[in-house]
Structure formats: C-alpha cells, structure tokens
Design an enzyme around this catalytic site. Structure first.
Site, PDB file in Angstrom:
ATOM      1  N   TRP A   1       0.879  -1.239  -0.173  1.00 18.41           N
ATOM      2  CA  TRP A   1       0.171   0.031   0.145  1.00 18.41           C
ATOM      3  C   TRP A   1       0.784   1.348   0.005  1.00 18.41           C
ATOM      4  CZ3 TRP A   1      -4.521  -1.057   4.052  1.00 18.41           C
ATOM      5  CH2 TRP A   1      -5.225  -2.311   3.431  1.00 18.41           C
ATOM      6  N   LYS A   2       2.167   1.225   0.160  1.00 20.40           N
ATOM      7  CA  LYS A   2       3.192   2.385   0.153  1.00 20.40           C
ATOM      8  C   LYS A   2       2.584   3.285   1.007  1.00 20.40           C
ATOM      9  CE  LYS A   2       4.456   1.191  -4.379  1.00 20.40           C
ATOM     10  NZ  LYS A   2       5.083   1.431  -5.805  1.00 20.40           N
TER      11      LYS A   2
ATOM     12  N   HIS B   1      13.068  -2.343  -1.360  1.00 19.01           N
ATOM     13  CA  HIS B   1      12.125  -1.771  -2.620  1.00 19.01           C
ATOM     14  C   HIS B   1      13.049  -0.843  -3.039  1.00 19.01           C
ATOM     15  CE1 HIS B   1       8.834   0.099  -4.378  1.00 19.01           C
ATOM     16  NE2 HIS B   1       8.189  -0.958  -4.407  1.00 19.01           N
TER      17      HIS B   1
ATOM     18  N   GLU C   1      12.009   1.954  -4.045  1.00 14.21           N
ATOM     19  CA  GLU C   1      11.548   3.313  -3.486  1.00 14.21           C
ATOM     20  C   GLU C   1      12.856   3.516  -2.390  1.00 14.21           C
ATOM     21  OE1 GLU C   1       7.556   2.980  -3.465  1.00 14.21           O
ATOM     22  OE2 GLU C   1       7.338   2.802  -5.574  1.00 14.21           O
TER      23      GLU C   1
ATOM     24  N   GLY D   1       5.033   1.669 -11.083  1.00  9.63           N
ATOM     25  CA  GLY D   1       3.974   2.823 -11.018  1.00  9.63           C
ATOM     26  C   GLY D   1       4.098   3.506 -12.507  1.00  9.63           C
TER      27      GLY D   1
ATOM     28  N   GLY E   1       1.428  -2.797  -6.254  1.00 11.49           N
ATOM     29  CA  GLY E   1       1.394  -1.467  -5.716  1.00 11.49           C
ATOM     30  C   GLY E   1       0.141  -0.915  -6.119  1.00 11.49           C
ATOM     31  N   GLY E   2       0.057  -0.061  -6.988  1.00 13.92           N
ATOM     32  CA  GLY E   2      -1.308   0.754  -7.469  1.00 13.92           C
ATOM     33  C   GLY E   2      -2.282   0.224  -7.615  1.00 13.92           C
TER      34      GLY E   2
HETATM   35  P1  PGA Z   1       3.198  -0.831  -9.001  1.00 12.08           P
HETATM   36  O1  PGA Z   1       3.974  -0.935  -7.639  1.00 12.08           O
HETATM   37  O2  PGA Z   1       2.296  -1.936  -9.064  1.00 12.08           O
HETATM   38  O3  PGA Z   1       2.392   0.524  -8.680  1.00 12.08           O
HETATM   39  O4  PGA Z   1       3.964  -0.405 -10.377  1.00 12.08           O
HETATM   40  C1  PGA Z   1       4.792  -2.307  -7.378  1.00 12.08           C
HETATM   41  C2  PGA Z   1       5.735  -2.073  -6.161  1.00 12.08           C
HETATM   42  O5  PGA Z   1       6.383  -1.070  -6.118  1.00 12.08           O
HETATM   43  O6  PGA Z   1       5.743  -2.863  -5.252  1.00 12.08           O
END
Ligand code: PGA
Length: 252
Positions: A11-12, A96, A98, A174, A235-236
């Site tokens: 969910w970031k 990750h 990020e 993303g 993610g998204g």
């Molecule tokens: P995303 O992110 O599905 O939004 O591309 C995946 C993730 O960063 O784990």
C-alpha cells in the site's frame, strides 16, 4: 516443484486508519474463497494494528513495508521486527526500489535489514530490480546478481525457507509499463539459478520469486502463467479492492 503462490499488496504511503480498515475488510471478504494461495498485505505501519484486527483469522498475512535490524534503540523513524510482530504482522519487505532510490539504501543496508527480520522470525520479501538505464546498457543480470549476493550475505540455508524474492524492474514500477511474461520469465529463471549457485538446487526450487511492476487485472494471468513466476507484488492496483481481489483470483 510446486510452490504456493503468494500475492502481496504493497500500500506504500497510502491510507488513513479508516481507509485502511475499509480496504482490508473488502479484501478479506473478496478473497475468502481461496485456499490454495497466500495473501499478504503491507499497509503503512501506522495502521498495521487496526488492520490486523480486521484480517484476524482469515489467513491474510500482514507485513511491514521495511524493517530495522535492531529490536529497539535510538533509530528515529525506524520500525523493528518486534514492533511489527507486536502490531500483528508476520512479515516485512526490504530493498524496495523506492527505499533504494529515494532513501539511498544500498545492498549492505538491505542485507542488515533482511538478516534482522529473518533472525526475529519474520517472513521476508527481498526486492531486486534493474533501472531502465541498466537494462538498456545490458547490465540487468550483473546488477541483479550483485543485489542478490549482497542482500543474502550471511543468510543461512534454513532461513531461506522464510524468504521470497520479488523481481521488480524499476522501469515498470508505477509507470504502467510491464515486463512481458517472457521478459520476466527470463529474469526469474536467472534469479533461481543464482539462488542455486549461492545455496543449492533444492533451496532454489522451493524459493518463491514474485514479479512486481504495474501488475494489473489485465496482465496478471499471463505473468503468473510463467513457470518461474510464483506470485506478484502489487502497488497501485492493490489500493482498489476490486482490482486486487481480481489479481489474487488470477487464472494461470
Ligand atoms: P506498482 O508498484 O504495482 O504500482 O507498479 C509495485 C511495487 O512498487 O511494489
């Protein structure tokens, strides 16, 4: 070798307590018919405890989005493995992209986090992935081999049973760009070979290797149909209950 599929929603930095509880409740309800796969949610640490009450008894595993190596101490802003467990979590993500790119975590730090989480008994998801530039200059395999070797330093063969790898090409996160099934399969096969070289074939055969990077309801089936893709890190599309429920119900 059969590996139990693992679908993870990351969910970031999204969801307040109220939003997280609604999302978790919808996912719990929508996934209650499935018994042949593992479902994991990685909500922000601020809502872990509340979400753990929502999913209690469902089999859904809760994870931290990162974890510190120490049990406690002067580490402002960090969350320890014990704290994740105390809030109802049993797992954590490390490495990750990020964390690597925005917060400059290198392989050595990812290794400390991974070892700390494993030592405390958490199920760990190790993310690796190349950037667009690295892919275009033909460095994909070298970068991935180094990320794996660096992160796994000191991880024992026994601990590998509580480890899954997530291949997340940075250019696909993303962005709406996804690796094709074939592109991802090639890398997953390479990663499994690397695990066999670092440990042994049997360990590599049991290791779950997930794909992450713009996984959506309309591409999950073809990705998960690949023989070395054992799940997804989402993610998204994990922030929308219907999308995530469809992804978890993938048909390979
Ligand atoms: P995303 O992110 O599905 O939004 O591309 C995946 C993730 O960063 O784990």
């Amino acid at each position: 070798m059969s590996r139990r599929p693992l679908l993870v929603g990351n969910w970031k930095m999204h969801t307040t307590v109220v939003e997280a509880c609604q999302l978790a409740a919808a996912i719990r309800q929508g996934c209650s018919d499935l018994e042949d796969r593992d479902i994991m949610l990685a909500p922000p640490a601020t809502v872990l405890s509340e979400v753990s009450h929502i999913v209690h008894g469902s089999g859904i595993i809760l994870a931290g989005q990162n974890v510190c190596w120490a049990a406690e101490g002067a580490f402002t802003g960090e969350i320890s493995p014990v704290m994740i467990q105390g809030a109802g979590g049993h797992a954590a993500i490390v490495g990750h992209s990020e964390r690597r790119q925005i917060f400059h975590e290198d392989n050595a730090m990812v290794n400390r986090r991974l070892c700390g989480g494993l030592a405390q008994g958490l199920l760990m998801i190790l993310c690796v992935g190349e950037t667009q530039e690295e892919r275009e200059s033909g460095q994909t395999f070298a970068v991935l081999a180094e990320q794996l070797r660096g992160a796994l330093d000191g991880v024992t063969p026994t601990q590998c049973a509580r480890l899954a790898i997530a291949y997340e090409p940075v250019w696909a996160i993303g962005t709406g760009l996804t690796a094709s099934g074939g592109q991802a399969q090639e890398v997953h096969e390479f990663l499994r070979d690397q695990v066999a070289t670092l440990y042994e074939k049997n360990i590599a055969g049991h290791m779950r290797i997930l794909y992450g990077g713009s996984v959506k309801p309309d591409n999950v089936d073809q990705l998960l149909a690949q023989p070395d893709i054992d799940g997804a890190l989402v993610g998204g599309a994990a922030l929308d209950a219907a999308s995530f429920i469809r992804i978890v119900h993938y048909k390979a």
